[in-house]
Design an enzyme around this catalytic site. Structure first.
Site, PDB file in Angstrom:
ATOM      1  N   ASN A   7       2.186  -8.901  30.977  1.00 31.71           N
ATOM      2  CA  ASN A   7       1.652  -9.767  32.028  1.00 31.71           C
ATOM      3  C   ASN A   7       1.709  -8.939  33.318  1.00 31.71           C
ATOM      4  O   ASN A   7       2.796  -8.678  33.838  1.00 31.71           O
ATOM      5  CB  ASN A   7       2.476 -11.055  32.157  1.00 31.71           C
ATOM      6  N   GLU A  34      -2.694 -12.607  33.020  1.00 33.75           N
ATOM      7  CA  GLU A  34      -2.773 -12.782  34.473  1.00 33.75           C
ATOM      8  C   GLU A  34      -3.487 -11.604  35.146  1.00 33.75           C
ATOM      9  O   GLU A  34      -2.991 -11.040  36.124  1.00 33.75           O
ATOM     10  CB  GLU A  34      -1.388 -13.012  35.088  1.00 33.75           C
ATOM     11  N   ASP A 145       2.251 -13.688  26.956  1.00 36.17           N
ATOM     12  CA  ASP A 145       3.231 -14.401  27.783  1.00 36.17           C
ATOM     13  C   ASP A 145       3.288 -15.829  27.263  1.00 36.17           C
ATOM     14  O   ASP A 145       2.380 -16.615  27.523  1.00 36.17           O
ATOM     15  CB  ASP A 145       2.801 -14.348  29.250  1.00 36.17           C
ATOM     16  N   ASN A 147       5.628 -18.065  28.002  1.00 37.97           N
ATOM     17  CA  ASN A 147       6.268 -18.976  28.948  1.00 37.97           C
ATOM     18  C   ASN A 147       7.225 -19.938  28.248  1.00 37.97           C
ATOM     19  O   ASN A 147       7.393 -21.093  28.660  1.00 37.97           O
ATOM     20  CB  ASN A 147       5.230 -19.734  29.782  1.00 37.97           C
ATOM     21  N   ASP A 217       8.045 -13.049  26.792  1.00 37.79           N
ATOM     22  CA  ASP A 217       6.879 -12.278  26.330  1.00 37.79           C
ATOM     23  C   ASP A 217       7.174 -11.830  24.903  1.00 37.79           C
ATOM     24  O   ASP A 217       8.147 -11.116  24.657  1.00 37.79           O
ATOM     25  CB  ASP A 217       6.649 -11.091  27.256  1.00 37.79           C
ATOM     26  N   ASP A 246       6.195  -9.121  37.810  1.00 38.34           N
ATOM     27  CA  ASP A 246       7.478  -9.757  37.495  1.00 38.34           C
ATOM     28  C   ASP A 246       7.801  -9.686  35.990  1.00 38.34           C
ATOM     29  O   ASP A 246       8.920 -10.000  35.600  1.00 38.34           O
ATOM     30  CB  ASP A 246       7.571 -11.196  38.034  1.00 38.34           C
ATOM     31  N   HIS A 247       6.850  -9.230  35.179  1.00 33.80           N
ATOM     32  CA  HIS A 247       7.074  -9.065  33.734  1.00 33.80           C
ATOM     33  C   HIS A 247       7.131  -7.584  33.364  1.00 33.80           C
ATOM     34  O   HIS A 247       6.444  -6.748  33.974  1.00 33.80           O
ATOM     35  CB  HIS A 247       5.924  -9.677  32.933  1.00 33.80           C
TER      36      HIS A 247
END
Length: 267
Positions: A7, A34, A145, A147, A217, A246-247
């Site tokens: 991501n 994303e 991802d 989530n 992930d 952030d991933h």
DNA sequence: ATGGTAGTCTAACTA
């Protein structure tokens, strides 16, 4: 054969990091989430110059998924059958004899929100679709991802996260139902891993420096493929860079040779 | 009890 998911939280911002990462990690297939780019703005030339074919389903500002692949691609799908959705969150394709499904699962925001209901409905529809794909393709990889942190060991502080999205029983059960219905296997847990292995850390509150992360992930493989998985790891190096996503990327390697050296079929 | 950061796009939403 190496397959990865990342991501990137804006492909426009992360393109230089992505190109550098591909130079040192020349994976065969990379699923992105994303991208936050309309299709017209996708950086086709830069990625082709890096040796990849690009397939994408984009949207401005939010969402957007893409798959980079060294081998040609067929049988592209960008909609979940029977599920109306303007958000660009899924991409399925076939490459190198593998069926690949790239997912960007909705975040869900809060358990009492409309967005969480959307997350559960989305997961339900995707599970039905993935089950059909699993019946049609013996060699299937579903990655992205999710989530959802599958278990408490995928959460830095389960008590602090209790009652929140990403860890709630409702969404964890949806994930387990998907695994049960398809036979897909979370290959990361097939191998010994460092304690406190995470793939996402909040930008706020020094999340990465304190390793306050979640493993959300995932790389899921069909049974026939999971048997041939030789490793799976999270590469936290890109998360250390200036202006990171952030991933962190997650990679898995597969041994797809049909036969052993003596010619006998391998299982 | 709330806020903290980042990205997209300059207001507010999403994560």
């Amino acid at each position: 054969m190496q397959i990865a998911t990342w991501n990137v939280n804006s492909l426009r911002v992360r393109l230089p990091q992505l190109l550098e990462w591909l130079r040192t990690n020349p994976v065969d297939v990379l699923a992105l989430q994303e991208t936050k780019l309309q299709d017209a703005d996708f950086p086709v030339a830069a990625l082709e110059a890096a040796g990849y074919g690009v397939t994408f389903s984009g949207q401005r500002t939010y969402n957007g998924v893409a798959v980079l692949s060294r081998a040609p691609v067929t049988d592209l799908v960008t909609e979940v059958p029977g599920f109306e959705d303007a958000q660009r969150r899924v991409l399925a394709l076939t490459t190198s004899g593998l069926r690949i499904i790239d997912l960007y699962v909705p975040n869900g925001q809060a358990l009492d929100s409309e967005k969480f209901q959307y997350k559960l409905r989305w997961l339900e529809a995707v599970a039905t679709w993935v089950a059909a794909e699993a019946r049609a393709h013996e060699r299937l990889v579903v990655l992205g991802d999710f989530n959802i942190a599958p278990e408490d060991r995928d959460v830095h502080d389960p008590a602090a996260w209790e009652g929140g999205v990403l860890v709630s029983p409702a969404e964890r059960e949806q994930l387990q139902r998907l695994l049960a219905a398809t036979g897909l296997i979370d290959v990361f847990r097939r191998f010994e891993q460092p304690a406190k292995s995470y793939s996402w850390w909040d930008y706020r509150m020094l999340g990465f420096r304190r390793n306050h992360g979640l493993r959300i992930d995932l790389i899921l493989a069909s049974p026939a493929l999971a048997k041939r998985c030789r490793g799976c790891r999270i590469d936290i190096a890109p998360r250390r860079l200036e202006r990171p996503s952030d991933h962190a990327p997650v990679l898995a390697s597969f041994d797809l040779d049909e036969t052993t050296r003596d010619g006998a079929p391998r299982d």
